[in-house]
Design a protein around this motif. Structure first.
Motif, PDB file in Angstrom:
ATOM      1  N   SER A 162       0.805  -1.228   0.000  1.00 44.33           N
ATOM      2  CA  SER A 162       0.000   0.000   0.000  1.00 44.33           C
ATOM      3  C   SER A 162       0.835   1.274   0.000  1.00 44.33           C
ATOM      4  N   VAL A 192      -3.819  -3.567   0.259  1.00 49.40           N
ATOM      5  CA  VAL A 192      -5.152  -2.975   0.134  1.00 49.40           C
ATOM      6  C   VAL A 192      -6.143  -4.001  -0.404  1.00 49.40           C
ATOM      7  N   GLU A 194       1.970   2.419   2.632  1.00 51.71           N
ATOM      8  CA  GLU A 194       1.733   2.961   3.961  1.00 51.71           C
ATOM      9  C   GLU A 194       2.267   1.989   5.012  1.00 51.71           C
ATOM     10  N   GLY A 216      -6.718   1.682   9.239  1.00 58.12           N
ATOM     11  CA  GLY A 216      -6.542   1.293   7.839  1.00 58.12           C
ATOM     12  C   GLY A 216      -7.740   1.514   6.944  1.00 58.12           C
ATOM     13  N   GLN A 264      -6.662  -0.910  -6.133  1.00 55.78           N
ATOM     14  CA  GLN A 264      -5.964   0.174  -6.814  1.00 55.78           C
ATOM     15  C   GLN A 264      -5.404  -0.273  -8.166  1.00 55.78           C
ATOM     16  N   GLY A 294     -10.670  -4.372  -1.118  1.00 50.69           N
ATOM     17  CA  GLY A 294     -11.960  -3.707  -1.180  1.00 50.69           C
ATOM     18  C   GLY A 294     -13.053  -4.679  -0.794  1.00 50.69           C
ATOM     19  N   ASP A 301       1.251   0.747   8.816  1.00 42.04           N
ATOM     20  CA  ASP A 301       0.098   0.760   9.714  1.00 42.04           C
ATOM     21  C   ASP A 301       0.376  -0.033  10.983  1.00 42.04           C
ATOM     22  N   PHE A 340     -10.161   3.511   4.410  1.00 42.38           N
ATOM     23  CA  PHE A 340     -10.103   4.579   3.431  1.00 42.38           C
ATOM     24  C   PHE A 340     -11.383   5.416   3.503  1.00 42.38           C
ATOM     25  N   ARG A 399      -6.667  -1.030   4.377  1.00 40.23           N
ATOM     26  CA  ARG A 399      -5.307  -1.555   4.415  1.00 40.23           C
ATOM     27  C   ARG A 399      -5.285  -2.673   5.457  1.00 40.23           C
ATOM     28  N   ASN A 419     -12.698   0.281   1.010  1.00 43.48           N
ATOM     29  CA  ASN A 419     -11.302  -0.129   0.959  1.00 43.48           C
ATOM     30  C   ASN A 419     -10.633  -0.051   2.324  1.00 43.48           C
ATOM     31  N   SER A 477       1.500  -2.626   4.760  1.00 40.46           N
ATOM     32  CA  SER A 477       0.153  -3.175   4.576  1.00 40.46           C
ATOM     33  C   SER A 477      -0.187  -3.344   3.094  1.00 40.46           C
TER      34      SER A 477
END
Length: 525
Positions: free
Chosen positions: A15, A29, A17, A71, A123, A31, A19, A73, A40, A38, A27
Motif C-alpha cells: 500500500s 489494500v 503505507e 486502515g 488500486q 476492497g 500501519d 479509506f 489496508r 477499501n 500493509s
C-alpha cells in the motif's frame, strides 16, 4: 489432450503505507462490499478469512482518528471509521462469532461475519474480484488493523457439512493462482530507504531472500503447521556483553506473522531484559525501553541471530535481526502516548511463537500442496530493481512441468524439490491416512453467553478489552506430504438469534458457560 494453462502467481502490491499501533507494518489494500469499502490490511497465517475493523469498534473519544489509524479509506464522501455492512448491497450476514486467530496468546475478539464481495488490490485495474468470501467485521478486541487470511482451511458456521472456502482455496478453485502456496516478508520501516513488504500467492519473489536448501514439513498439529526447532538465540554487541547466549535449550516454536511479537520462554525474556536494559511493564505485558537506553542501543546497534533447524538430519538456517527490527513504538490504546518498546512477550506454557517482528528480516515460503515450508534471510533490493517471481506448481502438474524448479525459472528452492519428489512417491498412502484423521477432528465457532466475555482479560495486542461476545479459531490437519483438506465448524457468539445465510446454514444453539472453557469447548473431536 493438452492440460489447461496454469495461472501465474498473484503478486500483491504493498500500500506504500505503514500501519499498526504496535509497530510500523507494511500493509496491503483490499476492497470489501458493493460499492467497495477499501481497507489496508496485514497478512496473517492463523486464519483463512478476511478481517476488517467495523464502524462499531471505534470508541467515541477517538472517532476523529480511529478509521485512519485502523486502515480504513474514505467512503461515501467521508473518512470511514470501519466497515458498514448496511451500505453494501452484496452483504449476506451470518452472525457474531469469535475471531479466527490465536486464543492461546489472548489474541482474539469478536466480529460480525458474512459472505461478501472481495476485491484484491483494488488500486490495480487487474486485481481479481471474488464473490462470497468469508469476511469478519471486527467489533471488539482483535487486531488493530485488518487481516488478509492466508490459511487454506474452510470455515463452517454451523454443521460439518457446510464449509465456506478460504480465500486461498477460492483463488485456487477459480484458477486464479497456480497452487495453494505463498511467499512473504513483512518489510522493514527502519531500513534506509524503507523497504515495503512482499506477498506473492502461488509463488515467491526470489529477489527478496537468500536461498538455502532446507525445507521443513508441517507440524502434524493443525493449529501450528509452520513450527520448527529454534536451536539457539545469540545477541551481539548488547549493553553489557559482546556476545551472549539467550537460549540454553532447543525450543519448539511456531512461525506466525498474524501476531506482532516474539513469544518466548520466561528465562529467555529475562536474559533479553538484562542484555538490552529493558523495563517490564506488568500492566501491558510489554518490555519498554527508556530514552537513555534507547539512545545507547541505537548507537551500539546490537544484533540478534536466531538459529532454526533440525538435528536429524543436522541442518540450520540463521536469521540475523538488527536492533531496528526490535525498535518498535506502541500507541493508543496500548499507551496514551507513543512509547518505545521491545517486541518480546512472556509465553505461558509452551506456545512459543516468532511473530511479525521476526519476519521483517525473514522470508517464508509456505506450500500447502506439499505441507512444507522454508525460511530464509530476507534481502532488501533497491526499489528500482525488478521482481524475480517464481511459480510453485501443484504436484499434479509435475508430469508436464518437469518439476517445481523447472528450467524456465518457475520453481521453489532446491530443498523443496526433495519434498516434491517424496510427496509424489508416498502421497497416495499418506493421503488415505490423512483423510481418516481429518474427518475425526473439527473445530467449532460458537455462541457464548454475553456475560461470560467480561471475564476474559484484556489483550494489549489488539484494540480494546473483550466485553461480551466472542468467536473461536480453526485448525489445520496435516501429517506429511499430501493435499490440505480440512473443515472448521463454528457456532454463534451469543444466545440470540442471528440471520442465517440464505437459508443454507443450519442454526447452532449450543453455548459455553464460562470463559475458562473457551478453548476446550470449541473443539469437536
Amino acid at each position: 489432450m493438452e492440460n489447461p494453462p496454469i495461472a501465474a502467481p498473484l503478486v500483491f502490491d504493498a500500500s506504500q503505507e505503514w500501519d499498526g499501533n504496535d509497530g510500523k507494518w507494511s500493509s496491503f489494500v483490499i476492497g470489501v462490499g458493493t460499492p467497495a469499502q477499501n481497507f489496508r490490511v496485514l497478512p496473517g497465517i492463523a486464519t483463512g478469512e478476511i478481517l476488517v475493523p467495523s464502524v462499531e469498534a471505534c470508541k467515541p473519544e477517538i472517532q476523529a482518528t480511529c478509521g485512519v489509524q485502523r486502515g480504513a479509506f474514505p467512503f461515501d464522501g467521508h473518512q470511514s471509521n470501519g466497515f458498514q455492512a448496511n451500505k453494501s448491497s452484496t452483504w449476506q450476514q451470518i452472525g457474531l462469532y469469535f475471531l479466527d486467530l490465536r486464543d492461546d496468546l489472548n489474541y482474539t475478539g469478536k466480529g460480525l461475519f458474512g459472505l461478501e464481495r472481495l476485491g484484491l488490490m483494488p488500486q490495480n485495474p487487474k486485481g481479481p474480484t471474488l464473490r462470497n468470501q468469508v469476511v469478519g467485521a471486527i467489533t471488539a478486541g482483535g487486531p488493530h488493523v485488518g487481516v488478509l487470511g492466508l490459511d487454506v482451511k474452510p470455515a463452517n458456521f454451523s454443521t460439518f457439512d457446510f464449509p465456506q472456502a478460504s480465500l486461498m482455496t477460492t483463488m485456487w478453485d477459480e484458477s486464479r493462482i497456480p497452487s495453494r502456496s505463498f511467499g512473504y516478508t513483512a518489510g522493514a520501516h527502519y531500513r534506509s530507504p524503507k523497504v515495503l513488504g512482499s506477498l506473492t500467492v502461488g509463488g515467491f519473489d526470489q529477489e527478496r531472500f537468500d536461498p538455502n536448501n532446507i525445507t521443513f514439513l508441517f507440524d502434524p498439529d493443525d493449529s501450528q503447521p509452520t513450527s520448527l526447532h529454534v536451536q539457539n538465540i545469540v545477541a551481539k554487541d548488547t549493553l553489557n556483553s559482546s556476545i551472549i547466549n539467550l537460549l540454553d535449550n532447543v525450543a519448539y516454536m511456531q512461525l506466525d506473522f498474524t501476531v506482532p511479537h516474539l513469544w518466548l520462554p520466561h528465562d529467555v525474556c529475562d536474559r533479553f531484559e538484562q542484555a538490552f536494559g529493558l523495563i517490564y511493564d506488568s500492566d501491558t505485558d510489554l518490555y519498554r525501553v527508556n530514552d537513555s537506553i534507547h539512545d545507547q542501543l541505537l548507537q551500539k546497534n546490537p544484533t540478534v541471530t536466531i538459529g532454526l533447524g533440525t538435528s536429524d538430519p543436522p541442518q540450520r538456517v540463521n536469521i540475523e535481526l538488527p536492533y531496528g527490527a526490535f525498535d518498535l513504538t506502541a500507541g493508543a490504546p496500548i499507551y496514551d502516548n507513543d512509547t518505545n518498546y521491545f517486541p518480546i512477550r512472556r509465553a505461558n506454557g509452551t506456545k512459543y511463537t516468532l511473530g511479525r517482528a521476526f519476519f521483517q528480516e525473514a522470508y517464508i515460503i509456505v506450500d500447502y500442496e506439499r505441507l512444507s515450508f522454508s525460511v530464509h534471510q530476507a534481502r532488501f533490493p533497491q526499489t528500482n530493481k525488478p521482481r524475480d517471481i517464481k511459480t510453485i506448481y501443484p504436484p499434479q502438474s509435475l508430469s508436464t512441468n518437469t518439476s517445481a524448479a523447472s528450467t524456465n525459472g518457475s520453481g521453489i528452492p532446491k530443498g523443496a524439490v526433495v519434498g516434491i519428489v517424496l510427496g509424489v512417491s508416498i502421497g497416495a498412502m499418506l493421503l488415505i491416512a490423512y483423510l481418516f484423521v481429518i474427518l475425526k477432528r473439527r473445530r467449532t465457532k460458537r455462541k457464548t453467553d454475553p456475560n461470560d466475555m467480561a471475564q476474559i482479560p484484556p489483550t494489549h495486542d489488539g484494540v480494546q478489552e473483550l466485553h461480551d461476545d466472542d468467536k473461536k479459531p480453526s485448525e489445520i490437519q496435516g501429517n506429511e506430504l499430501h493435499e490440505m483438506v480440512g473443515y472448521q465448524n463454528r457456532e454463534e457468539v451469543d444466545g440470540t438469534s442471528r440471520i442465517e445465510l440464505l437459508g443454507d446454514i443450519p442454526r447452532v444453539s449450543r453455548s459455553i458457560h464460562s470463559s475458562t472453557d473457551l478453548v476446550e469447548k470449541s473443539r469437536k473431536k
